[in-house]
Scaffold this motif. Sequence first.
Motif, short mmCIF file in Angstrom:
data_model
loop_
_atom_site.label_atom_id
_atom_site.label_comp_id
_atom_site.label_asym_id
_atom_site.label_seq_id
_atom_site.Cartn_x
_atom_site.Cartn_y
_atom_site.Cartn_z
N HIS A 84 0.83 -1.21 0.00
CA HIS A 84 0.00 0.00 0.00
C HIS A 84 0.87 1.26 0.00
CE1 HIS A 84 -3.37 -2.63 0.94
NE2 HIS A 84 -4.17 -1.61 0.74
N ARG A 85 1.85 1.30 0.89
CA ARG A 85 2.70 2.50 0.98
C ARG A 85 3.50 2.69 -0.32
NH1 ARG A 85 8.15 3.30 3.84
NH2 ARG A 85 8.32 5.58 4.01
N ASP A 86 4.04 1.62 -0.85
CA ASP A 86 4.80 1.72 -2.10
C ASP A 86 3.92 2.23 -3.24
OD1 ASP A 86 7.00 0.74 -0.71
OD2 ASP A 86 6.87 -1.28 -1.57
N TYR A 87 2.70 1.71 -3.31
CA TYR A 87 1.78 2.15 -4.35
C TYR A 87 1.44 3.63 -4.18
CZ TYR A 87 -2.08 2.25 -7.65
OH TYR A 87 -2.89 2.58 -8.71
N ALA A 88 1.18 4.04 -2.95
CA ALA A 88 0.85 5.44 -2.68
C ALA A 88 2.00 6.37 -3.04
CB ALA A 88 0.47 5.61 -1.21
N ARG A 89 3.21 5.93 -2.78
CA ARG A 89 4.37 6.77 -3.11
C ARG A 89 4.62 6.83 -4.61
NH1 ARG A 89 8.72 6.30 1.57
NH2 ARG A 89 10.03 6.84 -0.19
N ALA A 90 4.41 5.72 -5.29
CA ALA A 90 4.62 5.68 -6.75
C ALA A 90 3.49 6.35 -7.51
CB ALA A 90 4.77 4.22 -7.21
N HIS A 91 2.28 6.27 -6.97
CA HIS A 91 1.09 6.77 -7.67
C HIS A 91 0.21 7.59 -6.71
CE1 HIS A 91 2.13 4.26 -11.05
NE2 HIS A 91 2.19 3.21 -10.25
N PRO A 92 0.66 8.77 -6.32
CA PRO A 92 -0.10 9.53 -5.30
C PRO A 92 -1.52 9.91 -5.72
CG PRO A 92 1.65 10.88 -6.28
CD PRO A 92 1.85 9.47 -6.76
N GLY A 93 -1.72 10.24 -6.97
CA GLY A 93 -3.06 10.60 -7.43
C GLY A 93 -3.98 9.39 -7.52
N VAL A 148 0.57 7.26 5.47
CA VAL A 148 0.78 7.66 4.07
C VAL A 148 0.35 9.11 3.85
CG1 VAL A 148 -0.07 7.25 1.71
CG2 VAL A 148 0.75 5.35 3.10
N ALA A 149 -0.76 9.52 4.42
CA ALA A 149 -1.23 10.90 4.26
C ALA A 149 -0.27 11.89 4.89
CB ALA A 149 -2.63 11.05 4.87
N GLY A 155 4.67 15.75 6.46
CA GLY A 155 4.62 15.80 7.90
C GLY A 155 5.82 15.22 8.62
N PHE A 156 6.64 14.44 7.92
CA PHE A 156 7.80 13.83 8.56
C PHE A 156 9.12 14.40 8.04
CE2 PHE A 156 4.79 10.02 8.38
CZ PHE A 156 4.20 10.35 9.60
#
Length: 192
Positions: A84-93, A148-149, A155-156
Amino acid sequence: MTEARLVSAAAELADEEGLAAVSISALARRFGAQPASVYSHVAGLDRLLDHTAQFALKELSDLLAETLPGKAGRSALFAFANAHRDYARAHPGRWQAAGRQLAPDVAAASAGPRIARAARAIMREYGLSATDEVHAVRLLGSAINGFVALEAGGGFDHSAPPAAESWARVLDAVDTSLRHWPAAAASATSID
């Protein structure tokens, strides 16, 4: 121009500029066409965004199908969360689109239920009751989506240690919580 190509272009646009940038006019410009041409292939922006969400959920489900086989318990939990995190980072939209609230019929036709079944299967490895599996899946989803958000929003960025280290600690904490799941939760009204 086809509906499938429009959805793919919407997913690309969402990744490049954010989901809010996806519009019928923006897609028409990408294809060198008039907005009316786009409308002849999709029934409006909401429908396009629904299809973009379905597109993203299928990609994520496919990623999980590659990642999870042969894993159980803690290993599966980490693989599921990392995918999930990898997907969110690769494809944020696309990630943002995947979180879009869909109408029940659209959601049922998406890969969302497959992702939910994968999460429930992981929870079964922890020996939770059916009701507690639901609570545990919500805990995992909250940890993934919240982290992820915050990470995507920067934020980090202003403190050490690196976010990747915190991510591993968060997943360790979720795993520990699942292994030591409380027998009964306190009533939300009794927590002060």
